[in-house]
Design a protein around this motif. Structure first.
Motif: not given
Ligand code: NDP
Length: 241
Positions: A57-76
């Motif tokens: 529910g936290d847009a800024s936390a989602c943005e940051t975490s999704i960028r981290k996931i993409e850096a770790d694993l590749g584009p979602i």
């Protein structure tokens, strides 16, 4: 390379089944969770699926975490918006906290988790977004005006997003499960289950989380490109839309 899938609320219940089914189908999976570190670590150790803690529910936390996931694993390329909560109560006694907690986690999360991935999906010309709604968003449920509102809301969101992104190879679909045998439903006393719940379900049993997961795997597949803006009801015939 395997496509990357993010499953929100992917460490417990239906979401855990979805994460594992997608992994089995060959995807690289990231599972999000909100606060239960113990359940998340158990899930990670059991499945080998990496887990990421952030509030959907936290847009800024989602943005940051999704960028981290993409850096770790590749584009979602596959997003499963599954995380959800209930805060039940009759509306005439409901507090604004009960209302807004449910709208935030179940509906604001559609913006917060989808906005960071949609531009990349459009640019790459491929994306699959699957949203877990509920039978109670379709038929309404006494004591769940907040949850019913949020779960109906995601259907409108999916239809609009499906139209905006169809020409870009991005599909957006909804699964609306009925009673699924998760921990929460299994905690209902056997007598209540037999006399009050099962008689409502023509198929005569609860659904399995794995059944919902198989639906997600299909909608996420490359082969499901002609299905968009649809809602798949999985409720044993309890409510036919
Ligand atoms: P569970 O309560 O078993 O699991 C919920 C998952 O969502 C957990 O991983 C939880 O993380 C996560 N989560 C909750 N809030 C947040 C948050 N704010 N941020 C990030 N993650 C969060 O749920 P179910 O498996 O029962 O339900 C999954 C989805 O299916 C929900 O959307 C629900 O509404 C829907 N549904 C369920 C039905 C059922 O019969 N169970 C029927 C119809 C629809 P954590 O472990 O950290 O708490």
């Amino acid at each position: 390379m395997a496509r990357v899938a993010l499953v929100t609320g992917g460490t417990r219940g239906i979401g855990a089944a979805i994460s594992q089914a997608l992994k089995k189908a060959g995807y690289t999976v990231a599972a999000n969770y909100g606060g239960n570190d113990e359940a998340a670590n158990t899930f990670k150790n059991k499945t080998g699926i990496p887990v990421y803690k952030f509030d959907v529910g936290d847009a800024s936390a989602c943005e940051t975490s999704i960028r981290k996931i993409e850096a770790d694993l590749g584009p979602i390329e596959i997003l499963v918006n599954n995380a959800g909560i209930t805060r039940d109560g009759m509306f005439h006694r409901m507090t604004f906290e009960q209302w807004s907690a449910v709208i935030r986690t179940n509906l604001d999360s559609m913006f917060a988790c989808t906005r960071p991935v949609i531009e990349g999906m459009r640019e790459r010309g491929f994306g699959r977004i699957v949203i877990i709604s509920s039978i109670n968003g379709q038929k309404g449920q006494m004591g769940q005006s907040n949850y019913s509102a949020a779960k109906a809301g995601v259907v409108g969101f999916a239809k609009a997003l499906a139209q905006e992104n169809a020409a870009k190879g991005v599909t957006v679909n909804v699964i609306a499960p009925g009673y699924i045998a998760t921990e929460m439903v299994q905690a209902v006393p056997e007598e209540v289950l037999k006399t009050k719940i099962l008689p409502l379900i023509p198929v005569g049993r609860l659904g399995e989380a794995d059944e919902v997961a198989r639906g997600v795997v299909y909608l996420a597949s490359d082969e499901a490109g002609f299905i968009t803006g649809s809602t798949l009801s999985m409720n044993g015939g309890q409510y036919m839309v």
